[in-house]
Design a protein around this motif. Structure first.
Motif, PDB file in Angstrom:
ATOM      1  N   UNK A 123       3.157  -0.287  -3.378  1.00 25.08           N
ATOM      2  CA  UNK A 123       4.008  -1.733  -3.596  1.00 25.08           C
ATOM      3  C   UNK A 123       2.955  -2.848  -2.807  1.00 25.08           C
TER       4      UNK A 123
ATOM      5  N   UNK B   8      -2.888  -4.108  -5.192  1.00 26.53           N
ATOM      6  CA  UNK B   8      -2.278  -3.179  -3.682  1.00 26.53           C
ATOM      7  C   UNK B   8      -3.546  -2.199  -3.550  1.00 26.53           C
ATOM      8  N   UNK B   9      -4.379  -2.123  -4.750  1.00 25.90           N
ATOM      9  CA  UNK B   9      -5.053  -1.471  -4.851  1.00 25.90           C
ATOM     10  C   UNK B   9      -6.314  -1.737  -3.560  1.00 25.90           C
TER      11      UNK B   9
ATOM     12  N   UNK C 155      -5.798  -3.835  -0.918  1.00 27.89           N
ATOM     13  CA  UNK C 155      -5.200  -2.716   0.778  1.00 27.89           C
ATOM     14  C   UNK C 155      -5.374  -1.546   0.946  1.00 27.89           C
ATOM     15  N   UNK C 156      -4.942  -0.674  -0.585  1.00 34.38           N
ATOM     16  CA  UNK C 156      -4.671   0.032  -0.091  1.00 34.38           C
ATOM     17  C   UNK C 156      -5.723   1.326   0.656  1.00 34.38           C
ATOM     18  N   UNK C 157      -6.792   1.240  -0.278  1.00 32.89           N
ATOM     19  CA  UNK C 157      -8.415   1.639  -0.087  1.00 32.89           C
ATOM     20  C   UNK C 157      -9.243   1.031   0.368  1.00 32.89           C
TER      21      UNK C 157
ATOM     22  N   UNK D  55       1.001  -1.352   0.126  1.00 33.56           N
ATOM     23  CA  UNK D  55      -0.278   0.225   0.338  1.00 33.56           C
ATOM     24  C   UNK D  55       1.084   1.519   0.388  1.00 33.56           C
ATOM     25  N   UNK D  56       1.996   1.313  -0.512  1.00 33.20           N
ATOM     26  CA  UNK D  56       2.818   2.359   0.440  1.00 33.20           C
ATOM     27  C   UNK D  56       2.936   2.993  -1.877  1.00 33.20           C
ATOM     28  N   UNK D  57       2.460   4.422  -1.857  1.00 38.34           N
ATOM     29  CA  UNK D  57       2.538   4.798  -3.376  1.00 38.34           C
ATOM     30  C   UNK D  57       1.483   5.126  -3.405  1.00 38.34           C
TER      31      UNK D  57
END
Lengths: 361, 361, 361, 361
Positions: free
Chosen positions: A286, B108-109, B111-113, A218-220
């Motif tokens: 990431x 990645x997305x 997890x991030x969002x 999740x970095x980036x």
């Protein structure tokens, strides 16, 4: 703000090769990080001269923290860290910038700054500026380490000799030799190549690979502040870097999708990939795998061999052999600089993602 | 501001693959530039589908300027340019993002969002976002052209087949074929490789090279806002780019200083280099030689071949064959996108250096 | 980058009241500006203690340029300018930050930085930080002066006593007295008010007005980077500023449009206004009239009179009389700081508009 | 990036008064916020025309979300929100910009943009641009509300008539009348003043006060990104604002330290102040008390009364009565705009401080 890098963990660089000092202001480091000079000094020592490939300029660089700490902890205020210049010999630079050295920024800077740039020792374009990067990197690494992120770089190639090391253990062992080479077979060949180049008054390039482990998913940031985009920008700030690639890098051009895609598989309560051609980054973010990045380092432009140049005042051709004290190959000294730029970038994104808290407790 | 690029000529990207539209706000374009939709449309046409390697999604992309011009000239106000989404088929995306596609940003997305990202067609991570880059690039190119700067990119490698083209005439000819290949010998082989990969349900990668001519000496800022650093960051914003190199690039690792340094020589009232290993950039600043940059493009991650993935809810392994309409190789369509990113970067730095005036007269 | 101001002429502040030093990095100053310490020292002298209203801390502040100049000229590299702290007496600060001083940032900083902030002498919140602003302002003023822009500030009100001065000659004369008061009638009353407040262990506030002449039409950017918006932000960086107004300022609330609008009239080849209620700014952009701006300065929060506070550890109420050496009123010393912030803002916008060239010749 | 505000919650403004649309891109809004058009529409309705003091231009403004949401939730991608222009009558603007209207940006913009600015209805300088601010503000308010922060603004003064309202209940009641006046005694006088000014072809100014409650201690960054500094900058983006003050504001100039300092006292497990002259901000950082800020709004510059101006082509003096449809006083319509700018600033700082999480769950 062309001398400032980053958005949350920002590094402002200042200083010149032959001026009073080089240094950085690091803004955005959380309060509460234990930090004293001895946290920084070992990193500076890793880039110092005295290595087989390096200049005879004897830089007894001592890190000094001028602001931003109190009682041994960061305060949340800007960290100013400097190294004072001492062993300066500006005499060989008398002729410049009237005759630009091939491969250097002399000519570009002469035009851009109307002849006012401090050319002594390369001025702002000197590799010495990276002492500041390394100090900022030391802070970033300490921050990241608290969150379980570690970074290691090593010499992946030098003078055309590749390091075949692959295991993490081998790579960690690279810190034990002065060339930062993880492949014990390649090491003597690299030393030999350096010796030859030095005797010929020539110089060598190479490739540095960095690996960051423990980076959370999740970095980036999409779509412009990519982790790879910003890390690449940070790496190009190192004088001599001419290329940057992640994971399989340029070799993706010759892979099929079925070869290059990293399959997902379940692992202990999470998801991982069974290969890492992406170098730990998908869509600029990431993915939980190690970040792997490689930087191409050009051969030191300062060489004793005579080259063609031009007198800037008369525009007459002239032959130039570069004097002064120079590194035959900067790769070994640049390994810690590459680590620093990777760490600075990761710290910036870890703070953006609140993965590192605003105050360390 | 993770969706904004640049400092003086800034591009803010918005939109999704399967939403209403994709677009950009360009801020910092000088007033007085003649600009209407037909200045932009031909560039969009160059990235459109319908090429041998491309998706069957039929994008009849029409550029629309929503703000920032008056009477056919830019006003100095932000330029908003959009392409409305039309031929949308979101049906194949029903299952995602519960099963991330290998090589994509899905995981990645996710997890991030926190699962809120619009995954349809890749959402923000879709190559479709680059339609906005191309519109911004069209404006940048027109600006640069007025100052004598021209940019051309071409397919330097596709599916492992290299283009051996070298002369500027050859490279210019690449615009005449749909693969943007300047080497007529390589062209049929590339087409064959594409055909094979498509039939196998697989995909191919490649390398795109861009050349910018007419760039004055002095663009780029030390030490962080390098011309190469910022151009690299801009190029990594293109989904699929895994490496960026300038001039001799990664091959510098195997060159000696005496081979890699570009000697200076006098030319008609100025200074030039007799080689261009530096790719036109010394110390992060343009040196008057052509800027040459290469970007490695990974094979399209969407392939029909079945791959391993994981159900995100149950963390069970699962087999996945990606449906939907996809490009076998995005290289030919990405050529104009690479040009756009190079142009955007150069416009930004040309404005910073006052090489392009604040008002076009 | 919360410690960096500006976009083209950027000022990064560092240092603490009782640490090693306070300083700034100025990035973006054009190359070729003649600059030595003696260009800066007189400005520092104007903010020094020893004035009727000021602390007994004896700051023999000497400006030192640590980077960015060569042979007496700026090089285009970052200017680092510092003042080393000398006459430090941290003894009265032992008890803080356990008991926050009313009117100070102690409590806010304690919470924000988890108790790690350097509280001695106010740390980062001390007025001493403005020594850095003044050094940056000295550079900005010299740059602006070359382009015909001059800035002067004066004490418009102190302790409730207004200066009735209006003519430019009067205002220029304010530099001759230590209160920076342009009204010779008001001056003795101000001195008396200061004397009274000091004896009572109390403090006074006031208003500082700055006027910039020679500002060309067209500085400032719509819609967010307004000249007034950015100047206001710069002024609020001065500890103690609680309000900022331009031209007629808050009095516009009681004016009619027919009274407040500044009529245009032709003047020698151009256009001017016959009044200046706008303070030289329309729509965020300079209109060629003098920029007039006023900043409200609160009374020094450090007073000997006993006040209510709270013990942060036990949350018990406590009485606090602030010891240490303090200014009864900072207005006279802040006049040069206000000038500095106005100058820094104007230099930033003058560079953005190419009104100041990239290299001074 | 002169059309972008903020660092974490950024607002990019675009559009013109008489072009296709006005809008904003909001970048940095966390994923997971429930958001549909009807969350935004009521805020837009509060600034619409049809109020006693307002233009006859009938703006049936409908908010449209063009990107950044999916299934009714924000995705973490840029939010694009627009209002299409409909009831446009550009006929009265034929003569401009050849004759600049006093009090407007016409002249400044004409010089800055070389005559290319879209002058119709004020173009980028129109109050209509604030429709975009209000949409961004609606998002910011919804975000803040989830964290317990509420903002209310009201008409503190109009045409010289002050609102004496003080209690929070009174201030909340201001939303019930079209002048947003919390003082029922002052309301009829304000209406009368408006009536008189309108009949005279003149216009009125006023003061808007905003109060933010629930703001935690610790928002705002030393030394430049102060909460007050950035909020001030945001407020100056509203056309017509000529002054901004916090807490006691300009009246601090006449207070003694013992009067102005806000004593601390213990309250249920924490610390509060027994007065709020600081307006909730010490040292640029929130102190837990309500943020109070006031903005001075100048009288609408467009008036029917004839004024002096200049023909820009011939530089001859000319008399000008401004036609078109204008507000007699924008204060009532600007109340929601002031709230928006306060909300946008607080959302930015709340995100920087991790007080609002990166994903809303």
């Amino acid at each position: 703000m062309s001398n400032t890098l980053g958005k949350r963990f920002t590094v402002t660089s200042f200083g010149e090769s032959h001026g009073h000092l080089v240094g950085v202001v690091v803004d955005g480091c959380p309060a509460g990080l234990a930090l004293i000079e001895s946290d920084i000094q070992p990193e500076l020592a890793r880039r110092k001269s005295g290595k087989p490939a390096s200049t005879t300029r004897l830089e007894d660089d001592r890190a000094q923290i001028l602001s931003g700490t109190h009682n041994g902890y960061t305060t949340g205020a800007p960290l100013t860290m400097v190294v004072w210049n001492k062993d300066i010999d500006s005499s060989p630079y008398g002729q410049a910038p009237t005759i630009p050295r091939p491969g250097h920024a002399d000519y570009s800077a002469y035009i851009k700054f109307g002849g006012f740039a401090d050319h002594r020792g390369g001025g702002r374009f000197s590799g010495r500026i990276t002492a500041g990067f390394v100090m900022a990197g030391a802070v970033a690494k300490k921050l990241l380490s608290l969150s379980g992120i570690e970074i290691i770089a090593h010499t992946a190639e030098l003078g055309g000799i590749e390091s075949r090391a692959a295991s993490m253990d081998e790579i960690l062992s690279s810190r034990k030799n002065e060339l930062c080479c993880a492949d014990m077979q390649a090491l003597p060949k690299m030393l030999e190549a350096l010796q030859e180049a030095r005797q010929a008054g020539d110089s060598l390039g190479g490739i540095i690979e960095a690996i960051a482990i423990g980076v959370p998913t999740g970095l980036g940031e999409p779509v412009f502040d990519n982790l790879d985009g910003d890390m690449s920008k940070a790496l190009f700030a190192i004088p001599a870097v001419k290329g940057v690639e992640f994971g399989a890098g340029f070799s993706v051009a010759r892979l099929k999708g079925s070869q290059n895609n990293d399959p997902f598989l379940p692992v202990q309560g999470g998801v991982a990939c069974s290969s890492n051609n992406a170098g730990g980054i998908n869509g600029g973010i990431s993915n939980g795998m190690p970040i792997t990045v490689r930087a191409a380092i050009k051969p030191t432009p300062s060489i004793g061999i005579v080259q063609d140049s031009v007198k800037l005042d008369s525009l007459e051709p002239v032959k130039l052999g570069v004097k002064g004290r120079h590194d035959t190959c900067i790769v070994p000294r640049a390994v810690v600089v590459v680590e620093a730029m990777v760490a600075i970038t990761l710290a910036d994104f870890a703070l953006r993602a609140n993965f590192i808290p605003g105050v360390i407790k």
